[in-house]
Every structure is written in C-alpha cells, then in structure tokens.
Design an enzyme around this catalytic site. Structure first.
Site, PDB file in Angstrom:
ATOM      1  N   SER A 179       0.839  -1.208   0.000  1.00 21.55           N
ATOM      2  CA  SER A 179       0.000   0.000   0.000  1.00 21.55           C
ATOM      3  C   SER A 179       0.873   1.258   0.000  1.00 21.55           C
ATOM      4  CB  SER A 179      -0.868  -0.045   1.274  1.00 21.55           C
ATOM      5  OG  SER A 179      -1.612   1.136   1.450  1.00 21.55           O
TER       6      SER A 179
ATOM      7  N   SER B 177       9.158  10.342   9.524  1.00 19.70           N
ATOM      8  CA  SER B 177       8.026  11.261   9.361  1.00 19.70           C
ATOM      9  C   SER B 177       8.437  12.596   9.960  1.00 19.70           C
ATOM     10  CB  SER B 177       6.837  10.686  10.134  1.00 19.70           C
ATOM     11  OG  SER B 177       5.867  11.671  10.390  1.00 19.70           O
TER      12      SER B 177
ATOM     13  N   TYR C 126       3.421   6.932  18.229  1.00 22.15           N
ATOM     14  CA  TYR C 126       3.986   7.036  16.868  1.00 22.15           C
ATOM     15  C   TYR C 126       5.232   7.931  16.904  1.00 22.15           C
ATOM     16  CZ  TYR C 126       3.847   8.028  11.758  1.00 22.15           C
ATOM     17  OH  TYR C 126       4.135   8.152  10.419  1.00 22.15           O
TER      18      TYR C 126
ATOM     19  N   LYS D 168       9.036   6.789  15.969  1.00 28.55           N
ATOM     20  CA  LYS D 168       9.792   7.455  14.900  1.00 28.55           C
ATOM     21  C   LYS D 168      11.040   8.132  15.471  1.00 28.55           C
ATOM     22  CE  LYS D 168       7.042   6.485  11.376  1.00 28.55           C
ATOM     23  NZ  LYS D 168       7.435   5.455  10.396  1.00 28.55           N
TER      24      LYS D 168
ATOM     25  N   THR E  71      -2.249   8.610   1.433  1.00 28.04           N
ATOM     26  CA  THR E  71      -2.294   7.144   1.499  1.00 28.04           C
ATOM     27  C   THR E  71      -3.408   6.770   2.493  1.00 28.04           C
ATOM     28  OG1 THR E  71      -0.901   6.774   3.447  1.00 28.04           O
ATOM     29  CG2 THR E  71       0.264   7.133   1.360  1.00 28.04           C
TER      30      THR E  71
HETATM   31  N1  NAP Z   1       0.969   8.802   4.795  1.00 30.00           N
HETATM   32  C1  NAP Z   1       1.567   9.737   5.503  1.00 30.00           C
HETATM   33  O1  NAP Z   1       1.029  10.866   5.673  1.00 30.00           O
HETATM   34  C2  NAP Z   1       2.935   9.480   6.093  1.00 30.00           C
HETATM   35  C3  NAP Z   1       3.668  10.583   6.555  1.00 30.00           C
HETATM   36  C4  NAP Z   1       4.918  10.375   7.119  1.00 30.00           C
HETATM   37  C5  NAP Z   1       5.435   9.095   7.220  1.00 30.00           C
HETATM   38  N2  NAP Z   1       4.706   8.028   6.769  1.00 30.00           N
HETATM   39  C6  NAP Z   1       5.295   6.692   6.922  1.00 30.00           C
HETATM   40  O2  NAP Z   1       5.323   6.026   5.695  1.00 30.00           O
HETATM   41  C7  NAP Z   1       5.293   4.612   5.903  1.00 30.00           C
HETATM   42  C8  NAP Z   1       4.279   3.995   4.958  1.00 30.00           C
HETATM   43  O3  NAP Z   1       3.008   4.519   5.281  1.00 30.00           O
HETATM   44  P1  NAP Z   1       1.839   4.756   4.203  1.00 30.00           P
HETATM   45  O4  NAP Z   1       1.384   6.139   4.378  1.00 30.00           O
HETATM   46  O5  NAP Z   1       2.245   4.264   2.882  1.00 30.00           O
HETATM   47  O6  NAP Z   1       0.699   3.847   4.876  1.00 30.00           O
HETATM   48  P2  NAP Z   1      -0.164   2.609   4.342  1.00 30.00           P
HETATM   49  O7  NAP Z   1      -0.651   2.900   2.971  1.00 30.00           O
HETATM   50  O8  NAP Z   1      -1.153   2.327   5.409  1.00 30.00           O
HETATM   51  O9  NAP Z   1       0.923   1.445   4.267  1.00 30.00           O
HETATM   52  C9  NAP Z   1       1.465   0.876   5.419  1.00 30.00           C
HETATM   53  C10 NAP Z   1       2.170  -0.406   5.036  1.00 30.00           C
HETATM   54  O10 NAP Z   1       2.718  -1.005   6.230  1.00 30.00           O
HETATM   55  C11 NAP Z   1       2.346  -2.379   6.241  1.00 30.00           C
HETATM   56  N3  NAP Z   1       2.216  -2.904   7.595  1.00 30.00           N
HETATM   57  C12 NAP Z   1       1.547  -2.357   8.639  1.00 30.00           C
HETATM   58  N4  NAP Z   1       1.609  -3.162   9.695  1.00 30.00           N
HETATM   59  C13 NAP Z   1       2.314  -4.257   9.332  1.00 30.00           C
HETATM   60  C14 NAP Z   1       2.710  -5.448   9.972  1.00 30.00           C
HETATM   61  N5  NAP Z   1       2.384  -5.720  11.260  1.00 30.00           N
HETATM   62  N6  NAP Z   1       3.433  -6.359   9.279  1.00 30.00           N
HETATM   63  C15 NAP Z   1       3.770  -6.133   7.996  1.00 30.00           C
HETATM   64  N7  NAP Z   1       3.431  -5.022   7.317  1.00 30.00           N
HETATM   65  C16 NAP Z   1       2.705  -4.094   7.980  1.00 30.00           C
HETATM   66  C17 NAP Z   1       1.010  -2.421   5.502  1.00 30.00           C
HETATM   67  O11 NAP Z   1       0.830  -3.699   4.933  1.00 30.00           O
HETATM   68  P3  NAP Z   1      -0.379  -4.705   5.304  1.00 30.00           P
HETATM   69  O12 NAP Z   1      -1.561  -3.915   5.682  1.00 30.00           O
HETATM   70  O13 NAP Z   1      -0.510  -5.488   4.037  1.00 30.00           O
HETATM   71  O14 NAP Z   1       0.186  -5.496   6.420  1.00 30.00           O
HETATM   72  C18 NAP Z   1       1.218  -1.400   4.406  1.00 30.00           C
HETATM   73  O15 NAP Z   1       1.854  -1.980   3.293  1.00 30.00           O
HETATM   74  C19 NAP Z   1       4.992   4.417   7.398  1.00 30.00           C
HETATM   75  O16 NAP Z   1       6.171   4.081   8.071  1.00 30.00           O
HETATM   76  C20 NAP Z   1       4.484   5.778   7.833  1.00 30.00           C
HETATM   77  O17 NAP Z   1       4.736   6.025   9.198  1.00 30.00           O
HETATM   78  C21 NAP Z   1       3.468   8.205   6.201  1.00 30.00           C
END
Ligand code: NAP
Length: 262
Positions: A18, A140, A153, A157, A188
């Site tokens: 995702s 983040s 969180y 981080k 996302t």
């Molecule tokens: N979106 C934002 O605004 C934002 C901002 C700053 C930083 N980030 C960081 O970016 C990274 C990716 O986030 P995203 O926004 O792309 O979110 P996302 O679309 O919800 O993706 C999160 C991913 O983590 C995986 N995941 C979660 N728990 C897991 C587990 N127990 N075992 C294995 N895989 C797991 C999920 O896979 P499954 O559900 O298939 O397990 C999914 O592929 C994160 O570290 C987040 O903190 C995001």
C-alpha cells in the site's frame, strides 16, 4: 540520479502492499531493480508485484513476528542471492490522546514502527555488508517533533532516528549508508487505518481535504536521496517549517501543533 542507476539492484521493501511502499516498489521495478515486496495483505502484494516489473516477487506475513522475519530473510537470500537496498517502510499511525492510549496499544505501535524495522535490519546486515548497500528508514515529520495525539507514533519514529543515526556511523567503515526519510502529510490510507487508544481502526482520514504529497513523489525523492547516500530527506512544507521552528522558536511550534489538533 538517473533511475537507471537502480537497474539490477536487489531490494527488499517492507509495507509494499500500500501507499508509499507500493510506490517505491513500482519505481524500483520500473528502473529494472529486482524487488522482494512484503506486507500482510497477500492479494494487495500480488497486485503491486504485478505492476512492479518482471523482477518483483512477494512474501506475505506479519513483520512483528520474529519467525516471519527469518523466513523473509531466507526468501531474500534465495530469490535475490544478496541485498543492495533495504527499505524499512512498514508502519501504522494512531489518533488518541495519551490518557486514552492503552499500554498494550503503545507497545504494539512500538513493535511495528520500531522493533520490526530494527530486527529485520539486523538479519540482513551480512548481505548489506557484502554489497556495501543502502538502508532507507521511512520516518516522518513526527520523527523530528512530537505531535499531539501521536505519542506512541512519535516515540517510535524518534527511536528510529536515535538507533539508525547511531548505526549510520557504525556502518560508515563498512560502506553501508543509512537514509532517513521524513515526509509530512502523504495521500495514502494510513490515517483511515490509524488506531485509536483501544487499538480499533479509526476508519476515517481526519486530514482528508488538505494538501498532501503523493506517494509517488515521496517514493521518487526518497529513492533519489538513498541513491546519493544522503543522511536525511525532508519532504513537505510542514516538515521543513517544523524543523526550523523546533530549533528557532519551539514554543511557537507547540502553540501551532496544539491548535492544529484541537
Ligand atoms: N501517509 C503519511 O502521511 C505518512 C507521513 C509520514 C510518514 N509516513 C510513513 O510512511 C510509511 C508507509 O506509510 P503509508 O502512508 O504508505 O501507509 P499505508 O498505505 O497504510 O501502508 C502501510 C504499510 O505497512 C504495512 N504494515 C503495517 N503493519 C504491518 C505489519 N504488522 N506487518 C507487515 N506489514 C505491515 C502495511 O501492509 P499490510 O496492511 O498489508 O500489512 C502497508 O503496506 C509508514 O512508516 C508511515 O509512518 C506516512
């Protein structure tokens, strides 16, 4: 960079089912990298792998499970015969005030957002030593400044910054680089899937409607920084502003963050 630089790179991307991880996998696949994708959602992983080029394969499982991390490492050795790039990207977020946050939920967030990344890194270090490879850590803006309603969180981080900042120096003599990526808001599903204080998913994106970075943009900029072996990459206006204010005017930043989460 020239995305062609990744041609033939052997990469492992966590959280690839995702959002940002899927975008990183596709970007690497398009550049000719051989990528192992992981996450829990097998059907989603299969879809992302199918759109990430012929070199992509996947293994589904929970990254907080030590036995799964061992299997994943074995699969990387078998499929790729080594590793040049580890992308520690999997993660979940939260939305609850500290007094509502149950201890088990805090620990669960630390398991996924911190320990799983660290222990997976430990397992694949021999491969990264052999290749003089690269580690990416998806942090983040919340890895730089504490944000209300995100206590666990923010803790996870910040812990990543501490551990990988120290590890970066230890790994210098081995030729392995560590790049910490700090995006602001990215479009996302992460906020819909954010956990409340009791561990239930909140089911809505509380930031819907605001301007956000795209996952593709974050993927490209993160990979460019990793290619150049940069220490850190800040993405989004709010991240840069938070970084500056946290040093120049921390009280002002506290006021802004308090108002933003009322
Ligand atoms: N979106 C934002 O605004 C934002 C901002 C700053 C930083 N980030 C960081 O970016 C990274 C990716 O986030 P995203 O926004 O792309 O979110 P996302 O679309 O919800 O993706 C999160 C991913 O983590 C995986 N995941 C979660 N728990 C897991 C587990 N127990 N075992 C294995 N895989 C797991 C999920 O896979 P499954 O559900 O298939 O397990 C999914 O592929 C994160 O570290 C987040 O903190 C995001």
């Amino acid at each position: 960079m020239g995305s062609a630089g990744w041609n033939g790179t052997r990469a492992l991307v966590t959280g690839a089912s995702s959002g940002i991880g899927a975008a990183i996998a596709r970007e690497l696949g398009a550049a000719g990298a051989r990528v192992v994708l992981t996450g829990r959602n097998e059907a989603a992983l299969a879809r992302v792998a199918a759109s990430s080029g012929t070199g992509a394969s996947f293994l589904a499982g929970d990254l907080t499970d030590p036995a799964f991390r061992e299997r994943l490492t074995e699969a990387v050795r078998e499929h790729l015969g080594g590793l040049d790039l580890l992308v520690n990207n999997a993660g979940i977020t939260m939305n609850a005030r500290f007094e509502e946050l149950e201890s088990e939920v805090l620990r669960w967030i630390m398991e996924i957002d911190f320990f799983a990344q660290v222990e997976l890194t430990r397992l694949v270090l021999p491969e990264l030593f052999a290749s003089k490879g690269r580690i990416v850590v998806m942090s983040s803006v919340t890895g730089l400044v504490g944000t209300p309603t995100r206590t666990a969180y923010a803790a996870a981080k910040h812990a990543l910054h501490g551990l990988f900042g120290a590890l970066r120096i230890e790994l210098r003599s081995r030729g392995v680089s560590v790049t910490i990526a700090c995006p602001g808001y990215v479009a996302t599903p992460i906020r819909e899937r954010a956990v409340l204080g009791d561990g239930r998913e909140q089911g809505v994106d509380q930031a819907a409607g605001r301007t956000m970075l795209s996952a593709e943009d974050v993927a490209r900029r993160t990979l460019r920084a990793a290619w150049r072996r940069r220490r850190m990459v800040l993405m989004g206006m709010e991240t840069r502003l938070a970084r500056i204010l946290s040093i120049a005017a921390p009280g002002v930043l506290d006021n802004i963050l308090e108002k933003a989460t009322r």
